[in-house]
Design an enzyme around this catalytic site. Structure first.
Site, PDB file in Angstrom:
ATOM      1  N   GLU A 255       0.839  -1.211   0.000  1.00 54.32           N
ATOM      2  CA  GLU A 255       0.000   0.000   0.000  1.00 54.32           C
ATOM      3  C   GLU A 255       0.866   1.249   0.000  1.00 54.32           C
ATOM      4  OE1 GLU A 255      -2.619  -1.232   3.379  1.00 54.32           O
ATOM      5  OE2 GLU A 255      -4.199  -0.647   1.970  1.00 54.32           O
TER       6      GLU A 255
ATOM      7  N   GLU B  79      -4.313  -9.059   3.140  1.00 57.68           N
ATOM      8  CA  GLU B  79      -5.156  -8.797   4.323  1.00 57.68           C
ATOM      9  C   GLU B  79      -6.366  -9.717   4.430  1.00 57.68           C
ATOM     10  OE1 GLU B  79      -3.804  -6.559   2.402  1.00 57.68           O
ATOM     11  OE2 GLU B  79      -2.823  -5.048   3.642  1.00 57.68           O
TER      12      GLU B  79
END
Ligand code: NAD
Length: 690
Positions: free
Chosen positions: A115, A135
């Site tokens: 990210e 995730e």
């Protein structure tokens, strides 16, 4: 292998971040061993470094020190309030940086690490690198813009697929998809700076995603949901990506963060984190001794288990000698091993080698003498004490000094086998699970005399062949099969009292088992256990509660899927379907006893009570080290859902009074011979976790 170092002129901006220069480029290096997790010190250091990068820098390179970029967030922080600054704030500062920023990725950029790379203007990676957003695999969604920035680079359908599958994408594919912009050569940082020549700022969050039709997006969402079996985090991930279609990016980032915060403290994420730490602890060798080097292996017994064990050893690059007294068994095993290796090759699991090359490492024949040069031999012949004793004492004579001998026995007296080997210090149990290539679990059974380096070698071998080891000590059924026997017994008591197989199976799947006992038994076949029951009939204590229905089902020739009839009915179109024949048997049996059929809650409570109680005894007797280890066994060897943590994790969420009541219920249903364990002591460490 790329390794990033900083110069003597670099200055720290926090204990985990350094600011370096290369010409007029600023190089921010994250140095937070072992994997540069984006913990608080990293986030603080990045903020400070970005503030210090003056207007004189022509560009900024962000890189990881050592052998990797950032392998995700700090999983230890997940269950708690996050210390500031949070990652989105850092990423906003990267985006606001007046000069172009490039992520220079080597090793892995995962989760929060990727990210961060997505918030940079550009991304370049060393050839062996991997990137991804795992995730969802931890019960969450990316919470720092991953769902908003990635799909703007790769398109919404691909973005949904990558995020929902939590897969790691290798650099070459990442380049094709647009997840990175270039591949670097030898000098990652130098190539990153060179890449920026003539390029300016380019914020992913401002891009219009590559076009995709509504049908394509719907299809990607439906496929992801099907694969994710409707898990909440998968739904949330898809919803977050689809905000791109409707919602301004600032608002979408806020909504994504809120969903992430909600999920990360939810039950599934907590359970998966618990699993993650439990598995890591289980796989840690219990001794500090160096493992012995294993250059070649042998397997005796080329049946279901032996063939599977040989296949995984060969897949890991070990030459294997397979011995069986039955030539036909060896032929069948060769076939089975060949097809397992071909499957692994198709899945890209042979580390660059081909199935044919790996198969060329297989030697086989009937004579035990072939094993004289092997460093490690695993015995997997019939589960029969006399046969095993004979084979093991012969192996004890044939093997070279210092060679390790292991047995795959499930139930036999392993200390007696150790004695028969004549080399007890080099002897232990390696209890694999069927089907061996698929099941991760390996119970490593430490006998009284097993030497520490032998134990260390077993743990190293497990890692090498991709298995998850759990330490056990001798005792009938070790950890998993002993607990499963109690679970099975409770299912049979429920049946005896008039509950139907499908009702009992539903109670078990409701607890977290992937399939119920009766459906699983139909797959394995009912005849092996039937034969075993008959062989033990004479020695059974008459006070024991014995359920006759399993015998009655077998006596009708209903032996499971292979006969299209077992606890359930099957036909060419499939199954399982509830069976009228079995319903009739169960009802008639219950009418004879006159006991009321238990409801779903009673069945589930008795099962969980029996499991927790047996687990307590197993830990008290020193057969397993901890409740966590037992949950690792049940989630990796018996199909209990990792999203539920494990049966003991589930029990620890309940008040102790309720757990005690469940044990009481299990005890009443079992009747004679039920021994109580200290369940409060077993679960205390799980309840005390933060
Ligand atoms: P299997 O019957 O499929 O194979 C056993 C093989 O051993 C046969 O090929 C047989 O020819 C060979 N054999 C027998 N005596 C021999 C001898 N004296 N010398 C050489 N070869 C001999 O059995 P399996 O299911 O593979 O089980 C093997 C072992 O693994 C057993 O101890 C069993 O308890 C254990 N185990 C089985 C499972 C399972 O699910 N099947 C799971 C874990 C452990």
């Amino acid at each position: 292998m790329t390794e990033i170092r900083y110069s003597a002129a670099a200055i720290p901006t926090s204990p985990a971040v350094w600011l370096d220069r290369r010409g007029d480029a600023a190089v921010i290096i994250i140095d937070n061993p072992p994997v540069n997790a984006s913990s608080a010190a990293v986030r603080q250091g990045l903020m400070a470094a970005l503030r210090q990068v003056g207007a004189e820098a022509s560009c900024v390179v962000v890189a990881g020190a050592g052998r990797t970029f950032i392998v995700g967030s700090d999983i230890k922080e997940f269950g708690k309030a996050l210390p500031p600054p949070e990652l989105p704030e850092v990423l906003a500062a990267i985006e606001a940086c007046p000069v172009p920023v490039i992520a220079a990725i080597h090793g892995a950029a995962l989760g929060g690490g990727y990210e961060l790379a997505l918030a940079c203007d550009w991304r370049i990676a060393a050839p062996g690198a991997t990137v991804g957003l795992p995730e969802v695999g931890l019960g969450m969604i990316p919470g720092a813009g991953g769902t908003q920035r990635l799909p703007r680079l790769v398109g919404l359908p691909r973005g949904i697929e990558i995020i929902a599958s939590s897969r790691r994408v290798p650099a070459s594919e990442a380049l094709e998809l647009g997840m990175i912009d270039a591949l670097a050569g030898e000098d990652l940082v130098g190539d990153a700076i060179a890449f920026l020549a003539g390029r300016g700022k380019r914020l992913a969050a401002r891009l219009t995603p590559p076009p995709a039709g509504p049908d394509e997006i719907e299809a990607a969402a439906a496929a992801a949901l099907a694969r994710g079996r409707g898990r909440e985090c998968v739904k949330e991930a898809i919803a977050a990506v689809r905000l791109i279609e409707t919602t301004p990016v600032e608002e979408a980032l806020r909504l994504e963060r809120a969903a992430f915060q909600r999920l990360r403290v939810g039950e599934e994420a907590t359970a998966l984190r618990y699993n993650f730490f439990a598995e890591r602890a289980a796989a840690k060798p219990p001794v500090a001794d160096a493992p012995r080097s294993i250059g070649s292996a042998g397997v005796v017994g080329a049946g279901t288990m032996g063939a599977g064990i040989a296949a995984v050893l060969l897949a890991a690059g070990l030459p294997v000698t397979l011995v069986d007294s039955d030539a036909a068994a060896l032929d069948r095993a060769r076939q089975a091993i060949g097809s397992t290796l071909a499957d692994l090759e198709r899945l890209g699991k042979l580390a660059g080698s081909s199935a044919a090359e790996r198969l060329s490492g297989l030697d086989s024949g009937p004579e035990v003498e072939r094993l004289g040069g092997a460093d490690l031999v695993i015995e997997a012949v019939f589960e029969d004490m006399e046969i095993k004793t004979g084979v093991i004492s012969r192996l004890g004579d044939v093997l070279k000094d210092g060679a390790i001998l292991a047995t795959n026995t499930s139930y036999l007296d392993i200390e007696a086998l150790a004695a028969a080997s004549g080399r007890p210090e080099n002897f232990l149990g390696l209890h694999f699970f069927a089907p061996v290539p698929r099941m991760k679990l390996l119970e490593i059974v430490q006998c009284e005399a097993t030497a520490a380096p032998v134990l260390a070698t077993a743990f190293a071998l497990a890692k090498r062949i991709g298995k998850l080891p759990v330490l056990a000590r001798p005792g009938e059924g070790f950890i998993g099969n002993r607990i499963y026997a109690r679970y099975r017994a409770q299912c049979e008591y429920a049946l005896d009292d008039g509950a139907l197989p499908q009702e009992i199976d539903a109670a078990a799947t409701g607890l977290g088992f992937a399939m119920g006992l009766f459906a699983v038994s139909d797959i394995s076949g009912l005849d092996i256990a039937w034969r075993l029951r008959r062989s033990k009939a004479a020695s059974r204590d008459p006070r024991e509660r014995y359920v006759t229905l399993p015998d009655a089902v077998c006596e009708l020739g209903r032996l499971g899927r292979k006969t299209n009839a077992g606890w359930y009915d099957y036909d060419d179109k499939g199954g399982p379907r509830p069976s009228d024949v079995v319903t009739g048997l169960v009802r008639a049996n219950a009418a004879r006893h006159g006991r009321p059929a238990p409801d779903a809650r009673t069945i589930a409570d008795a099962i969980l009570g029996a499991i927790v109680n047996e687990a307590a005894l197993i830990v008290e007797e020193g057969i397993a080290r901890s409740a966590e280890d037992i949950d690792v066994v049940l989630t990796n060897g018996y199909g209990f859902s990792k999203s539920r943590g494990g049966p003991l994790f589930q029990a620890a969420l309940m008040e102790n009074r309720r757990v005690e009541a469940m044990v009481e219920l299990a005890a009443n249903r079992a009747g004679w011979g039920f021994r109580r364990g200290d369940v409060a002591a077993l679960l205390a460490p799980l309840r005390d976790r933060d």
